[in-house]
Every structure is written in structure tokens, then in C-alpha cells.
Design an enzyme around this catalytic site. Structure first.
Site, PDB file in Angstrom:
ATOM      1  N   ASP A  78      20.686 -32.625  42.074  1.00 23.14           N
ATOM      2  CA  ASP A  78      21.865 -33.071  42.163  1.00 23.14           C
ATOM      3  C   ASP A  78      22.150 -34.498  43.554  1.00 23.14           C
ATOM      4  O   ASP A  78      21.122 -35.159  43.294  1.00 23.14           O
ATOM      5  CB  ASP A  78      22.385 -31.693  43.472  1.00 23.14           C
TER       6      ASP A  78
ATOM      7  N   CYS B 213      23.774 -30.647  37.969  1.00 21.30           N
ATOM      8  CA  CYS B 213      25.235 -29.293  38.517  1.00 21.30           C
ATOM      9  C   CYS B 213      26.468 -30.493  37.951  1.00 21.30           C
ATOM     10  O   CYS B 213      27.414 -29.586  37.982  1.00 21.30           O
ATOM     11  CB  CYS B 213      25.420 -29.049  39.309  1.00 21.30           C
TER      12      CYS B 213
ATOM     13  N   GLN C 268      27.918 -22.255  40.538  1.00 17.85           N
ATOM     14  CA  GLN C 268      26.650 -22.816  39.551  1.00 17.85           C
ATOM     15  C   GLN C 268      25.149 -22.241  39.518  1.00 17.85           C
ATOM     16  O   GLN C 268      25.829 -22.471  37.804  1.00 17.85           O
ATOM     17  CB  GLN C 268      26.782 -23.682  41.090  1.00 17.85           C
TER      18      GLN C 268
ATOM     19  N   HIS D 279      26.376 -22.483  46.844  1.00 15.49           N
ATOM     20  CA  HIS D 279      27.216 -22.706  45.620  1.00 15.49           C
ATOM     21  C   HIS D 279      26.797 -21.827  43.871  1.00 15.49           C
ATOM     22  O   HIS D 279      26.064 -21.781  43.488  1.00 15.49           O
ATOM     23  CB  HIS D 279      27.436 -24.405  45.388  1.00 15.49           C
TER      24      HIS D 279
ATOM     25  N   ARG E 138      29.459 -22.960  32.725  1.00 12.26           N
ATOM     26  CA  ARG E 138      30.183 -22.745  34.438  1.00 12.26           C
ATOM     27  C   ARG E 138      31.857 -21.495  33.876  1.00 12.26           C
ATOM     28  O   ARG E 138      31.623 -20.276  33.929  1.00 12.26           O
ATOM     29  CB  ARG E 138      30.931 -23.617  34.628  1.00 12.26           C
TER      30      ARG E 138
ATOM     31  N   ARG F 122      36.979 -22.761  47.862  1.00 21.37           N
ATOM     32  CA  ARG F 122      36.078 -24.263  48.161  1.00 21.37           C
ATOM     33  C   ARG F 122      36.350 -24.954  49.189  1.00 21.37           C
ATOM     34  O   ARG F 122      37.299 -25.554  49.442  1.00 21.37           O
ATOM     35  CB  ARG F 122      36.327 -25.018  46.600  1.00 21.37           C
TER      36      ARG F 122
END
Length: 306
Positions: free
Chosen positions: A223, A263, A132, A129, A291, A102
Site C-alpha cells: 500500500d 489496494c 478492502q 479498512h 470491491r 469514511r
């Protein structure tokens, strides 16, 4: 899924349409406990950004398969003292079986993948991402088994999540409408790639009109308005993004059976209201759980456990 063994996942565009569909199907099977892979491997987590869902879901997924996880906190490793990423990659390649990173720059992931032979997974970058999006697509399929003529509307910032949704939905044949304030559009290259991947099965539209984008849609998604690293701009963004809030009024424009997605983490009262995230149409908590299932399917596939 043996076609994925040993490969990297830096973007959903690294997958074929068939591979993406197979991954979502495998994740659904794992969630239903129809497939229980065993994988005595070691996963490294190299996270330069804060994380709750990504860190925990990757760890739990690996542990459930019988593997191990090493948290490679950059602040207590030599990368914090300037060790070149290429050197770090070549060393960790000798210790680990896979690594999830990340970070800020997509280029860092690409450098790591160039110097390591083990699977490298994008656990979030400023550009994309993909993990996700895998969970999002699993959640969508649970609610809409037939994605033909289904439309997802994303409102807010044209960020990494929007990018991966554009790619993933295009590959799954889901129409995407991205409604953003002027100046905050998603990457034009990503939109072009999504159109290419859609192959005429669906469409990708970018607009500044949240009302038209939400009208008749089946999925409303948002988001945070300021992603990690943009915190200093958060207060100045609020007036620009306020018309793009996912609230009850916007939800009324959608299809009566529409679902709400986010998310997380959510800034309630900013990009989403309490009523929307806690309402009966919310699938946010299913989305968060997924996830783990999606990443379990991904890990099992990349490590050759299925």
C-alpha cells in the site's frame, strides 16, 4: 446470511469466521451472476476523505440492486459547521436504510453506530479498512481456492489495510507476514486479535526483514507509504521505506506462482514498480473490481436482500 441483517460492520472482527466465509462465497456468486438480489433501499455515503474505488463501488453495487445512493458530502452538510455526530446519526437514521462512513477516527464510527439503528459500515478509518479486505479475500480465493498453507506477505506501512488483512487472513486460515520499518509496526492489539482469531490454523508474523518475509510467499501485497492525512510526512518516509518496495527483485523471492496485490491508488516508483503492478502476476485490477462484488454482497446481507 440473515444473521447479518441490520448489523454494523466496523471491523472484520465483528464477523464470525463462518459469516466471513459466507460473505466471500456470496460475493463470488454475485460476480458469476448466480445471485441477483433486489433491494429498493437508500444508502448514504458520508465521506470525510477522498475516494475513488470505495465511493464508486458502493454506488454501483447499490444501483445494481435497484437501490439509491445519497452523497452526504460533509462540506455541504451541517457536520461541517460543528453539528454533533450523535445528532447527525439520529437524524440520518430516520432517513436512510444504511450508511457507509469514511473518516479518520474509528471512534467516530463507533459513536455513529451507538446512536443509529441502521447498519453502519466502515468505508475506511485510520484503524481499519474492512471493505478492502473483503475484496482482497475474494481475489485471493479466486487464485487459491484452497487457502490451506497459503501465505500473504504485506510490505510497507503497518496501516489500516495491514490491520484488516491481519484479521481477515487469520479468519480464513491464511498465514500473514507483515514486513515494516522499525517504528511503523501495526497495532499490537490488532496482531494479538489476529492470533486469537486464527485459532492455531495460521500464524501472524511482524518483522523488519522484507526479504525473509517475501521468501516462498504466495501473495505479495503493498500500500502507499503515507496514508491520507500523512501527506506532509511522505518525502521523509521514502528513505525508510525504500527497502520495502514491491519490485521484481522481491517478487523473485516469492513462490513462482505468487500474485501481486495493491489496494490502490499506487505511487509507481515508490511502494511498487511498474513492472510489478503491470506484470503477469499482478491481480490489482481484479482486486479493484472485486470491491464492487464484495460490497454488493455486504449490502445485500446487511439490508436483508438475501
Amino acid at each position: 446470511m440473515n444473521t447479518l441483517k441490520g448489523r454494523d460492520l466496523l471491523s472484520l472482527a465483528d464477523l464470525s469466521v463462518e459469516e466471513l466465509r459466507d460473505l466471500i462465497h456470496l460475493a463470488a456468486q454475485m460476480k458469476a451472476s448466480q445471485v441477483e438480489p433486489q433491494c429498493s433501499k437508500v444508502l448514504g455515503l458520508l465521506f470525510y476523505k477522498a475516494s475513488t474505488r470505495t465511493r464508486v463501488s458502493f454506488s454501483v453495487a447499490m444501483y445494481k440492486m435497484g437501490g439509491q445512493v445519497i452523497d452526504l458530502n460533509p462540506s455541504v452538510t451541517q457536520v461541517s459547521r460543528g453539528e454533533p455526530l450523535a445528532d447527525t446519526a439520529r437524524v440520518l437514521d430516520r432517513y436512510l436504510d444504511a450508511i457507509a462512513i469514511r473518516t479518520f477516527e474509528q471512534a467516530d464510527l463507533e459513536t455513529f453506530a451507538d446512536y443509529a439503528q441502521i447498519p453502519v459500515i466502515n468505508a475506511l478509518s485510520d484503524l481499519a479498512h474492512p471493505c478492502q479486505a473483503l475484496a482482497d479475500l475474494l481475489t485471493i480465493q479466486e487464485n487459491f481456492p484452497d487457502t490451506t498453507d497459503i501465505t500473504l506477505t504485506y510490505v510497507g506501512d503497518g496501516n489500516n489495510v495491514a490491520h484488516s488483512l491481519l484479521l481477515g487472513c487469520a479468519m480464513m486460515g491464511i498465514n500473514v507476514r507483515v514486513a515494516v520499518p522499525s517504528g511503523f509496526e501495526p497495532s499490537s492489539a490488532i496482531v494479538e486479535k489476529a492470533t486469537e482469531l486464527a485459532g492455531g490454523r495460521s500464524e501472524a508474523i511482524v518483522t523488519t526483514d522484507p526479504i525473509s518475509a517475501a521468501t516462498g510467499t504466495h501473495i505479495l501485497y503493498t500500500d502507499v507509504w503515507a496514508s491520507m492525512g500523512q501527506e506532509d510526512d511522505a518525502s521523509s518516509r521514502i528513505p525508510k521505506f525504500q527497502p520495502y518496495q514491491l519490485n521484481e527483485a522481491l517478487l523473485e523471492k516469492a513462490d513462482p506462482k505468487a500474485i501481486v496485490m495493491h489496494c490502490l491508488p499506487a505511487h509507481r516508483g515508490e511502494e511498487i514498480t511498474d513492472g510489478a503492478i503491470e506484470g503477469s502476476q499482478s491481480r490489482v485490477w481484479d482486486q479493484a473490481e472485486n470491491r464492487m462484488h464484495a460490497q454488493k454482497a455486504l449490502l445485500a446481507s446487511l439490508l436483508g436482500a438475501v
